[in-house]
Design a protein around this motif. Structure first.
Motif, PDB file in Angstrom:
ATOM      1  N   GLU A  27       8.312  -2.821  -3.677  1.00  0.00           N
ATOM      2  CA  GLU A  27       7.364  -3.711  -3.007  1.00  0.00           C
ATOM      3  C   GLU A  27       6.123  -2.982  -2.491  1.00  0.00           C
ATOM      4  O   GLU A  27       5.153  -3.618  -2.056  1.00  0.00           O
ATOM      5  CB  GLU A  27       8.043  -4.454  -1.847  1.00  0.00           C
ATOM      6  N   TYR A  57      -0.201  -3.314  -1.147  1.00  0.00           N
ATOM      7  CA  TYR A  57       0.977  -4.067  -0.731  1.00  0.00           C
ATOM      8  C   TYR A  57       1.951  -3.097  -0.076  1.00  0.00           C
ATOM      9  O   TYR A  57       2.305  -2.071  -0.660  1.00  0.00           O
ATOM     10  CB  TYR A  57       1.660  -4.743  -1.927  1.00  0.00           C
ATOM     11  N   GLY A  58       2.393  -3.428   1.140  1.00  0.00           N
ATOM     12  CA  GLY A  58       3.321  -2.575   1.868  1.00  0.00           C
ATOM     13  C   GLY A  58       4.724  -3.152   1.910  1.00  0.00           C
ATOM     14  O   GLY A  58       4.982  -4.261   1.419  1.00  0.00           O
ATOM     15  N   THR A  59       5.655  -2.398   2.494  1.00  0.00           N
ATOM     16  CA  THR A  59       7.041  -2.847   2.576  1.00  0.00           C
ATOM     17  C   THR A  59       7.216  -4.045   3.510  1.00  0.00           C
ATOM     18  O   THR A  59       8.234  -4.721   3.467  1.00  0.00           O
ATOM     19  CB  THR A  59       7.932  -1.699   3.075  1.00  0.00           C
ATOM     20  N   ASN A  60       6.203  -4.325   4.332  1.00  0.00           N
ATOM     21  CA  ASN A  60       6.260  -5.490   5.220  1.00  0.00           C
ATOM     22  C   ASN A  60       5.692  -6.741   4.559  1.00  0.00           C
ATOM     23  O   ASN A  60       5.483  -7.763   5.229  1.00  0.00           O
ATOM     24  CB  ASN A  60       5.503  -5.206   6.516  1.00  0.00           C
ATOM     25  N   SER A  61       5.432  -6.669   3.250  1.00  0.00           N
ATOM     26  CA  SER A  61       4.922  -7.792   2.456  1.00  0.00           C
ATOM     27  C   SER A  61       3.517  -8.228   2.862  1.00  0.00           C
ATOM     28  O   SER A  61       3.071  -9.314   2.499  1.00  0.00           O
ATOM     29  CB  SER A  61       5.879  -8.998   2.544  1.00  0.00           C
ATOM     30  N   VAL A  62       2.829  -7.391   3.621  1.00  0.00           N
ATOM     31  CA  VAL A  62       1.455  -7.692   4.008  1.00  0.00           C
ATOM     32  C   VAL A  62       0.505  -7.061   2.993  1.00  0.00           C
ATOM     33  O   VAL A  62       0.618  -5.874   2.680  1.00  0.00           O
ATOM     34  CB  VAL A  62       1.155  -7.167   5.430  1.00  0.00           C
TER      35      VAL A  62
END
Length: 208
Positions: A27, A57-62
């Protein structure tokens, strides 16, 4: 490669580069977009400007999308192709980040290429330095070999890396070229822990 845009000809190019630092974290990725306008000043000398954008895209889906800055680049072919054992080309690039607190970067390349039948071999020796007093000089490289399967279609292998940071990656590349349009697609895979796991790039250009 050992090439410049012919004098009086313009070309628009689009670069899409996808990077995945760690393949175990699917992700997290970065997508870089570059739009380049290139013009041939003479048959041996061209100049171009890039506009750069980045989508992350980061692991926080932001997700984030931002303008990154611009590049100005010039290339000069020293001699006619095949005149010497290798064909040398000089390449200079100035990079200005949209974040004005970051220093400018100056990058130079010596490109050496050789055609052997349907094979083309090229090596880029790259030196990059931030234009600040205490900045370090980084030594990078890009190299590859391709084979012209058909006049319009080539396949090959490329490698890229950074000697200073011990980053190295290698992978396949395919390219299709017509009189007015060309497309190149490739991917490289990191060879050690210091290198991003996967980097893929598509470049498309149209001449007018």
């Amino acid at each position: 490669e050992y090439t410049t845009i012919p004098g009086g000809i313009a070309e628009m190019e689009y670069y899409l580069t996808a990077k995945q630092p760690d393949s175990r974290v699917s992700e997290a990725s970065t997508w870089q977009h570059q739009v380049e306008l290139e013009y041939g000043l003479t048959d041996n000398w061209d100049i171009s400007m890039y506009q750069m954008f980045k989508q992350s895209y980061g692991t926080n889906s932001v997700a984030s999308f931002k303008y990154e800055g611009l590049k100005i680049r010039s290339r000069y072919r020293l001699f006619k192709s095949g005149e010497f054992f290798v064909d040398p080309l000089l390449y200079a690039e100035y990079i200005r980040n949209a974040d004005l607190s970051k220093p400018d970067v100056l990058e130079g390349k010596l490109i050496l290429a050789k055609d052997i039948g349907k094979f083309n071999i090229a090596y880029n020796a790259i030196v990059a330095r931030e234009l600040s007093g205490d900045a370090e000089v980084e030594h990078e490289y890009a190299t590859g070999v391709k084979y012209a399967v058909l006049p319009e279609f080539s396949a090959g292998v490329e490698a890229k890396g950074n000697y200073t940071e011990s980053e190295h990656a290698v992978g396949p590349v395919l390219s299709v070229e017509t009189e007015k349009l060309w497309v190149s697609l490739g991917a490289v895979f990191g060879l050690n822990d210091d290198t991003e796991d996967v980097q893929a790039r598509m470049i498309a250009g149209i001449t007018f």
